[in-house]
Design a protein around this motif. Structure first.
Motif, short mmCIF file in Angstrom:
data_model
loop_
_atom_site.label_atom_id
_atom_site.label_comp_id
_atom_site.label_asym_id
_atom_site.label_seq_id
_atom_site.Cartn_x
_atom_site.Cartn_y
_atom_site.Cartn_z
N PHE A 156 0.65 -1.28 0.20
CA PHE A 156 0.05 0.08 -0.10
C PHE A 156 0.75 1.55 -0.16
O PHE A 156 0.62 2.25 -0.75
N TYR A 157 1.90 1.41 0.92
CA TYR A 157 2.62 2.54 0.96
C TYR A 157 3.83 2.77 -0.24
O TYR A 157 3.81 3.89 -0.74
N LEU A 158 3.99 1.52 -0.74
CA LEU A 158 5.12 1.62 -2.19
C LEU A 158 3.95 2.36 -3.07
O LEU A 158 4.78 2.97 -3.82
N ALA A 159 2.90 1.81 -3.19
CA ALA A 159 2.23 2.51 -4.54
C ALA A 159 0.95 3.50 -4.11
O ALA A 159 0.74 4.16 -5.18
N THR A 160 1.26 4.15 -3.10
CA THR A 160 0.29 5.55 -2.86
C THR A 160 1.05 6.55 -2.28
O THR A 160 0.69 7.77 -1.84
N ALA A 161 2.28 6.65 -2.29
CA ALA A 161 3.19 7.38 -1.45
C ALA A 161 4.75 7.51 -1.98
O ALA A 161 5.11 6.78 -2.79
N ASP A 162 5.50 8.62 -1.79
CA ASP A 162 6.74 8.94 -2.25
C ASP A 162 7.29 7.45 -1.45
O ASP A 162 7.21 6.84 -0.41
N ASN B 182 -20.25 -0.79 -11.47
CA ASN B 182 -20.31 -0.24 -12.96
C ASN B 182 -18.91 0.10 -13.26
O ASN B 182 -18.80 0.50 -14.61
N GLY B 183 -17.83 0.45 -12.52
CA GLY B 183 -16.48 0.67 -12.93
C GLY B 183 -15.84 0.94 -11.60
O GLY B 183 -16.43 1.05 -10.38
N TYR B 184 -14.56 1.15 -11.71
CA TYR B 184 -13.84 1.69 -10.66
C TYR B 184 -12.38 2.23 -10.85
O TYR B 184 -12.10 2.08 -12.14
N SER B 185 -11.68 2.78 -10.16
CA SER B 185 -10.43 3.55 -10.58
C SER B 185 -9.65 3.44 -8.99
O SER B 185 -10.00 3.46 -8.17
N PHE B 186 -8.37 3.48 -9.58
CA PHE B 186 -7.43 3.44 -8.39
C PHE B 186 -6.11 4.55 -8.92
O PHE B 186 -6.03 4.41 -9.97
N LYS B 187 -5.14 4.91 -7.89
CA LYS B 187 -4.05 5.37 -8.28
C LYS B 187 -2.76 4.28 -7.97
O LYS B 187 -2.86 3.65 -7.11
N ILE B 188 -1.80 4.73 -8.63
CA ILE B 188 -0.34 3.82 -8.64
C ILE B 188 0.48 4.92 -8.77
O ILE B 188 0.74 5.57 -9.62
N VAL B 189 1.33 5.13 -7.66
CA VAL B 189 2.59 5.79 -7.84
C VAL B 189 3.49 4.97 -8.19
O VAL B 189 3.77 4.07 -7.38
N PHE B 190 4.37 5.14 -9.20
CA PHE B 190 5.23 4.16 -9.95
C PHE B 190 6.04 4.94 -10.97
O PHE B 190 5.80 5.69 -11.70
N GLY C 20 8.00 7.19 -10.50
CA GLY C 20 8.06 8.82 -10.61
C GLY C 20 6.79 9.36 -10.88
O GLY C 20 6.51 10.44 -11.13
N ALA C 21 5.94 8.65 -11.40
CA ALA C 21 4.71 9.11 -12.04
C ALA C 21 3.47 8.64 -11.15
O ALA C 21 3.57 7.78 -10.40
N ARG C 22 2.44 9.39 -11.35
CA ARG C 22 1.41 8.84 -10.62
C ARG C 22 0.18 8.53 -11.70
O ARG C 22 -0.22 9.40 -12.47
N LEU C 23 -0.13 7.33 -11.75
CA LEU C 23 -1.19 6.86 -12.61
C LEU C 23 -2.56 6.65 -12.10
O LEU C 23 -2.68 6.06 -11.01
N LEU C 24 -3.68 7.11 -12.88
CA LEU C 24 -5.13 6.74 -12.68
C LEU C 24 -5.44 5.89 -13.50
O LEU C 24 -5.61 6.02 -14.71
#
Length: 766
Positions: A366-372, A714-722, A724-728
């Motif tokens: 979780f912390y790897l993918a959602t924070a610095d 109906n759908g979903y979305s999540f964020k990934i920090v990877f 150096g980029a933040r992907l939705l």
């Protein structure tokens, strides 16, 4: 107990007051900021059943171990996170009647945890007599922007009368942990003082000399302006308050503001505590309540920007995931490498509030993918800083070399006192090594291995070398007398997961050393010298990992949880009558140990960790064999099953397991939410969405996504920090969309196809 919180995408809401649910609500509506935390106790007096809880990160007490039969190697103490000074307390006597929700009639009760902006709000009407009612609106938060500050506002409006309010605004440090082994109070008084409407209490622990200073200021506002109030001090050991007499007018609001600063000698010198607390308090007073609340909302907006998950068409699922993310973010911020993630966070005292293997096995992703990346890195630094204690732990159990990380700890020293866990649940070592691998592969940052991680890997590998037994008859290395992740089996031989993660650790350590020997021979030579690595040692590790016994059944094609597992009477949980469940509340321990039933993922934990090493059919055979026998009586169990079920195309099972982990506490699945929320398993909820439904994997430094859409969404979305980029990542019935929200370009795979997400670009990926 049936669920009672109202479903809402951004809030946890309780309507109507039921004293039978109060302790559950105290857990659910807890607030924290990584530095301090507070259960949802009432500000006013409450004489009903309650677990008062105010907690300070990193402050603990070595409570002397209490066991029926002492065994060599037991730890001397169990580390307890301390229930600390109660800073929210207000005693309110209105025209001679004390406001106590256990004794007065309460109507229009509503409690809301606003997760978007990070505050707790409560409103109600109290009937004091047939003619007198008072409306109350209370708001409080602990500041994400100013870690040492907590603030609350408490507004009272009389209805049908004018009268007098006798107010005591206090700090109470005379607190006892409910889980104290010998009914002991852990705090001694240092100082308490009152100056006008300001009060302070400083206490210290009876052992370890932690000093904790709390300073508070109380302000009164009437008719929109602050009212000077004459007060008298109330002082005793570990307690300081101010008492004031205030006129109340019919229909006019009186608001009590209470600002509090909390400091400890973890961050400041003991002689500076009072001054540092005063300084922080003065800054908060200058800002005022509205500004502090605005800062809180802005801080949480930043948190949600990186970590929010949106689920369309399923409010229960949406509320569940946001509640889990909210609790994770308010439990650990990663700013202090001395801190970690307790299983109950700031919501209760069970499990001692200490560090478990849960951090590496469930929370790190979780912390790897959602924070610095520094946030996750600090979790690894925490373990490296405790390597010396881990080596001492191994020595205490009679091992001549290597490090055994503790099952439970605050400072690196083992403090768990059940022999089958303390001595035998050694697979925890593998989670520490796996975390080094995860971090390095995910971030591409090798500096941790270069500076500290290699020493951790080497010492863990040395422990495995000393722990294995060579069986000449089979020509294999074995591990006897262990407990795997399934704690409903103790003292077994050759738990597959333990043997497998040990062999994997040896392989990863050897491969990493080989890589550095080729690429940076100077650094390899430095390690050899500093760590005393020899060729004979490396050859021994290679021999062990190549000849580790991993129990397997040819007929079923499954890895055996341990030797003799197939000798049990095998049956599915579905064959049990409902009256038997949960087993841990209805069966004797003897009966549980003899049964085939599994507390949490064990073999499947290995297939989850080492997912890339096994084909789909192997995972399917093992999942189909073990999941039906799993009772999921560990909070850590449903999430692993959800991730694997998604991969195997078991959509209904995946959704069921997701909802169970997401709403574990909200719906009180295990009848234990009153003890506190299951913080570390909440990270598993995130895994169930992102790694499960989102199919997110990182292999050899490359990001892969294989999303699936649950039927009920109906759908979903999540964020990934990877990278150096933040992907939705948006998943809908029309396909997958990848939006790069930053200026950093990144490459990834979606459903096997390689794409480049350029800076600030939106891509239809499938």
């Amino acid at each position: 107990m049936k669920p009672y919180v109202k479903q809402d995408p951004w809030s946890i809401i309780e309507e109507g007051f039921d004293p039978q649910k109060q302790e559950i609500s105290e857990s659910l509506f807890s607030i924290g900021n990584g530095h301090t935390g507070q259960r949802a106790n009432f500000e006013e007096t409450y004489s009903g059943s309650s677990l008062q809880g105010s907690y300070m990160a990193g402050v603990y007490y070595p409570d002397k171990t209490r066991v029926g039969w002492w065994k060599n190697g037991y730890p001397e103490y169990f580390a307890k996170v301390l229930n600390a000074t109660n800073w929210i307390g207000l005693k309110l006597i209105i025209d001679g009647t004390e406001l106590d929700l256990a004794t007065v009639e309460v109507t229009d009760f509503r409690r809301e945890l606003n997760m978007r902006e990070g505050f707790l709000k409560r409103t109600f009407t109290a009937k004091l007599s047939s003619e007198k009612r008072v409306h109350v609106k209370a708001v409080r938060f602990v500041s994400m922007a100013r870690k040492e500050i907590g603030a609350l506002s408490y507004e009272l409006t009389p209805e049908g009368f004018s009268g007098r309010l006798e107010l005591d605004s206090y700090l109470d440090g005379d607190i006892k942990n409910t889980d104290a082994n010998y009914d002991e109070k852990f705090w001694d008084p240092v100082d308490q003082s009152v100056n006008g409407m300001r009060a302070s209490v400083t206490v210290k622990t009876k052992k370890l000399d932690f000093h904790y200073c709390t300073v508070k200021e109380t302000e009164i506002q009437q008719n929109g302006s602050y009212t000077p109030i004459e007060s008298t001090p109330v002082l005793r050991d570990k307690y300081a308050g101010v008492r004031a007499d205030i006129a109340l007018k019919d229909g006019e609001a009186t608001t009590i503001y209470k600002y509090t600063a909390h400091v400890t000698n973890r961050d400041h010198r003991k002689e500076e505590l009072q001054g540092k607390a005063e300084q922080a308090l003065e800054a908060a007073l200058q800002a005022g309540f509205s500004q502090l609340q605005k800062e809180q909302a802005e801080a949480w907006e930043t948190k949600w920007l990186d970590s929010d998950i949106v689920i369309e068409g399923d409010t229960a699922a949406q509320q569940g995931i946001r509640f889990n993310i909210f609790q994770l973010n308010q439990t650990y911020t990663g700013e202090d490498a001395r801190l970690n993630i307790g299983p109950k966070g700031f919501t209760g005292e069970k499990y001692g509030g200490s560090t478990y293997w849960d951090t590496e096995a469930y929370c790190l992703p979780f912390y790897l993918a959602t924070a610095d990346s520094r946030i996750a890195r600090n979790l690894l630094v925490y373990r490296w800083n405790q390597l010396g204690k881990a080596k001492e732990n191994a020595a205490k159990l009679g091992f001549s070399k290597g490090a055994l990380y503790p099952m439970v700890t605050m400072n690196g020293e083992e403090s768990h006192n059940e022999w089958e866990i303390t001595f035998e649940e050694i697979h925890r070592n593998g989670a520490i090594a796996y975390a080094v691998y995860q971090y390095t592969d995910y971030t591409g940052d090798t500096s941790y291995i270069e500076e500290a991680g290699m020493e951790v890997l080497v010492e863990i590998s040395r422990f495995w070398e000393d722990r294995v037994l060579y069986n000449k008859r089979r020509g294999s290395y074995m591990m006897l007398g262990v407990t795997g992740p399934n704690e409903y089996e103790n003292n077994v031989n050759n738990n597959w997961y333990t043997n497998r993660i040990a062999a994997w650790t040896l392989s990863y350590t050897l491969e990493t050393l080989t890589t550095w020997k080729e690429k940076q021979p100077e650094l390899f030579a430095k390690w050899q010298k500093q760590l005393g690595i020899t060729d004979d040692e490396l050859n021994k590790w290679d021999e062990i990992r190549s000849n580790m016994y991993e129990p397997y059944d040819e007929e079923t094609g499954v890895f055996l949880q341990q030797d003799g597992f197939l000798d049990k009477e095998l049956m599915a949980v579905s064959e049990l009558e409902a009256k038997h469940l949960p087993l841990n509340q209805n069966w004797s321990w003897d009966r549980i140990l003899r049964s085939c039933f599994i507390k949490q993922a064990d073999v499947l934990q290995g297939l989850h960790f080492l997912n890339h090493e096994y084909d789909e059919e192997t995972k399917r055979r093992n999942f189909d064999f073990y999941e039906p026998m799993t009772v999921h009586e560990s909070s850590l169990s449903p999430c692993v099953h959800a991730v694997l079920a998604c991969e195997l195309g078991y959509g209904a099972k995946a959704y069921d397991m997701y909802l169970r982990t997401a709403r574990l506490d909200l719906d009180n699945y295990n009848n234990d939410t009153e003890d506190g929320c299951h913080i570390t398993s909440m990270a598993g909820t995130w895994m169930a969405v992102v790694q499960g439904f989102g199919g997110m994997r990182v292999r050899n430094g490359e990001l892969h996504l294989n999303p699936a859409l649950p039927e009920k969404w109906n759908g979903y979305s999540f964020k990934i920090v990877f990278g150096g980029a933040r992907l939705l990542i948006r998943v809908s019935k029309n396909g997958v969309t990848v939006i790069n929200e930053t200026n950093q370009s990144v490459e990834l795979y979606v459903n096997g196809s390689r794409i480049t997400a350029s800076a600030n670009q939106e891509i239809q990926a499938g």
